[in-house]
Design an enzyme around this catalytic site. Sequence first.
Site, PDB file in Angstrom:
ATOM      1  N   ASP A  35     -20.669  13.707 -33.253  1.00  0.00           N
ATOM      2  CA  ASP A  35     -20.817  13.238 -31.870  1.00  0.00           C
ATOM      3  C   ASP A  35     -21.282  14.357 -30.938  1.00  0.00           C
ATOM      4  O   ASP A  35     -21.085  14.279 -29.720  1.00  0.00           O
ATOM      5  CB  ASP A  35     -19.500  12.625 -31.373  1.00  0.00           C
ATOM      6  N   HIS A 238     -42.961  32.314 -38.049  1.00  0.00           N
ATOM      7  CA  HIS A 238     -41.943  31.563 -37.309  1.00  0.00           C
ATOM      8  C   HIS A 238     -40.544  31.800 -37.886  1.00  0.00           C
ATOM      9  O   HIS A 238     -39.738  30.879 -38.015  1.00  0.00           O
ATOM     10  CB  HIS A 238     -42.280  30.068 -37.267  1.00  0.00           C
ATOM     11  N   ASP A 255     -39.905  37.657 -30.550  1.00  0.00           N
ATOM     12  CA  ASP A 255     -40.751  36.682 -29.857  1.00  0.00           C
ATOM     13  C   ASP A 255     -39.779  35.707 -29.208  1.00  0.00           C
ATOM     14  O   ASP A 255     -39.166  34.875 -29.899  1.00  0.00           O
ATOM     15  CB  ASP A 255     -41.661  35.984 -30.871  1.00  0.00           C
ATOM     16  N   ASP A 266     -43.251  33.204 -22.724  1.00  0.00           N
ATOM     17  CA  ASP A 266     -43.477  33.402 -24.155  1.00  0.00           C
ATOM     18  C   ASP A 266     -43.931  34.841 -24.372  1.00  0.00           C
ATOM     19  O   ASP A 266     -45.085  35.174 -24.123  1.00  0.00           O
ATOM     20  CB  ASP A 266     -44.556  32.402 -24.615  1.00  0.00           C
ATOM     21  N   HIS A 346     -53.347  33.835 -37.291  1.00  0.00           N
ATOM     22  CA  HIS A 346     -53.183  32.862 -36.194  1.00  0.00           C
ATOM     23  C   HIS A 346     -54.181  33.116 -35.070  1.00  0.00           C
ATOM     24  O   HIS A 346     -54.912  34.102 -35.077  1.00  0.00           O
ATOM     25  CB  HIS A 346     -51.743  32.866 -35.667  1.00  0.00           C
ATOM     26  N   HIS A 350     -52.732  30.433 -26.530  1.00  0.00           N
ATOM     27  CA  HIS A 350     -52.516  28.998 -26.296  1.00  0.00           C
ATOM     28  C   HIS A 350     -52.182  28.833 -24.829  1.00  0.00           C
ATOM     29  O   HIS A 350     -51.772  29.784 -24.158  1.00  0.00           O
ATOM     30  CB  HIS A 350     -51.402  28.434 -27.198  1.00  0.00           C
ATOM     31  N   HIS A 357     -46.330  25.606 -26.064  1.00  0.00           N
ATOM     32  CA  HIS A 357     -47.720  25.323 -26.442  1.00  0.00           C
ATOM     33  C   HIS A 357     -48.134  24.178 -25.536  1.00  0.00           C
ATOM     34  O   HIS A 357     -47.956  23.008 -25.860  1.00  0.00           O
ATOM     35  CB  HIS A 357     -47.829  24.940 -27.923  1.00  0.00           C
ATOM     36  N   GLU A 381     -51.840  37.082 -27.710  1.00  0.00           N
ATOM     37  CA  GLU A 381     -50.840  37.505 -28.698  1.00  0.00           C
ATOM     38  C   GLU A 381     -51.430  37.854 -30.062  1.00  0.00           C
ATOM     39  O   GLU A 381     -51.083  37.232 -31.071  1.00  0.00           O
ATOM     40  CB  GLU A 381     -49.781  36.417 -28.858  1.00  0.00           C
ATOM     41  N   TYR A 385     -50.163  41.522 -39.814  1.00  0.00           N
ATOM     42  CA  TYR A 385     -49.016  41.270 -40.703  1.00  0.00           C
ATOM     43  C   TYR A 385     -49.383  41.731 -42.114  1.00  0.00           C
ATOM     44  O   TYR A 385     -50.400  41.297 -42.659  1.00  0.00           O
ATOM     45  CB  TYR A 385     -48.673  39.772 -40.705  1.00  0.00           C
ATOM     46  N   ARG A 403     -46.736  42.026 -33.519  1.00  0.00           N
ATOM     47  CA  ARG A 403     -47.411  41.116 -32.578  1.00  0.00           C
ATOM     48  C   ARG A 403     -47.025  41.577 -31.174  1.00  0.00           C
ATOM     49  O   ARG A 403     -45.891  42.018 -30.953  1.00  0.00           O
ATOM     50  CB  ARG A 403     -46.980  39.655 -32.810  1.00  0.00           C
ATOM     51  N   GLU A 405     -47.371  40.104 -27.199  1.00  0.00           N
ATOM     52  CA  GLU A 405     -47.732  38.857 -26.508  1.00  0.00           C
ATOM     53  C   GLU A 405     -47.363  38.924 -25.035  1.00  0.00           C
ATOM     54  O   GLU A 405     -46.209  39.198 -24.684  1.00  0.00           O
ATOM     55  CB  GLU A 405     -47.001  37.678 -27.167  1.00  0.00           C
TER      56      GLU A 405
END
Length: 438
Positions: A35, A238, A255, A266, A346, A350, A357, A381, A385, A403, A405
């Site tokens: 719940d 991610h 990130d 972001d 990538h 964006h 996004h 960004e 890698y 990275r 960004e």
Amino acid sequence: MTQEIFAKRRKELFEKLNGGMAVLFAAPVATRNNDVHYEFRSSSDFYYLTGFREEEAAAIFLPNDEKPYRLFVMPKNPEREMWEGRRTGVEKAKSLYQADETYAIEQFSEIFSTLLKKNGRLYYTLGDFPGQDEMILNLLKNYSPNPRAGDKIFESLSSLAPLVSPMRKKKSIEEIELMRKNCQNSGLAHQKAMEITQPGMYEYQIEAEIEKWFRFGGADDLAYASIVAGGENATILHYKTNRDQLKDGDLLLIDAGGEMDLYASDITRTFPVNGRFTEAQKKIYSIVLDAQKAAILAVKPGVRFLDVHNAATEVLVKGLMGLGLLKGDLKEIMSDRSKYAKFYPHNTSHWLGMDVHDCGAYFDENKNSITLEEGNVLTIEPGIYIPSDQNDVPKEYWGIGIRIEDDILVTANGHENLTANCPKEIAEIEAIVGSRKT
Ligand code: GLY
Ligand code: MN
Ligand code: MN
């Protein structure tokens, strides 16, 4: 945001509806377990046009009607409110949210079906919420107009999103002010996280620190699940488990961004856990930083979205060629993504806004990359890698994921970096990391 701002948006949308009727829902409440529910966050389009943030709500817009704006809300219920929290209620919602009429949410189906008789051209975005989609489609299936009584037949169902997303893509002064505040707050939170980082700590401890500062500065939620990735975890784009221990000599990629009044920030920063970049880390970091700066510099009205990506990619590819990690002809590598995707899989940017996004087209009707306009906000960004165990890559680079960004506003003549307060120069980072003992 004031109610005048939401009213102005509705006015703009009403003109685009061209006499049609639009329906929007607040997001449904989602179960987490048993719940327990996930924290409620209204759908971006619904909030953008109504300013109403409570659960179980809907809006119907019918511009040429005597009541163009009808809002459906949870009715007052003292017992439920004692357990679950306050509700504005039907009566108060009308004046507070400048609706022409308000109803209990339970009346939605009945009112919707009645209004269909007046107008059979419906704008509704399918695909966001399956339960609501099913309800709308069932109401349409069961709609039985009586043309002899003047009922309109059902004529068309079109997505509302293409009408709203260009509006959301061009940020107003008020939105920019809010995003600037949120971005600066998130930038500061990143700095606070750098300050406490040292070898032996756990990813989740740094996650707790950064999220504390988002909230402390006024963010009411996270814009997305924070990525706090030590060492090779940073090569997972991610990564979100955030459970590992931070090792001396490793980098930490964070990130993360707060959400304020339903607007996202972001930011990504990557820094050494022990406060000192190794020579190999420094080399890769400098390439990414130069690529990011080149892309930011390219941002101004009239520039294609793709050109911003190309500006970053060219610096990345040149840098990787300089280290011997990519071989061949620059133009050839640049024109074939598969040649560099192993290190840079990538895109560079964006749109950013209420959704991390954010909505908004990336290509025009001729499939050309869209050009930037004043009021757009985009991320920049780039990253590199390098997972371990690649025999064609020198060992010193194995396990490096970097990275950087920032969130960039397109201004009349160029750009403004909304997250400029967040440290990213090597010397700044080395001075900050580990400088505060908890
Ligand atoms: N944090 C998600 C992204 O950078 O796109
Ligand atoms: Mn991003
Ligand atoms: Mn990000």
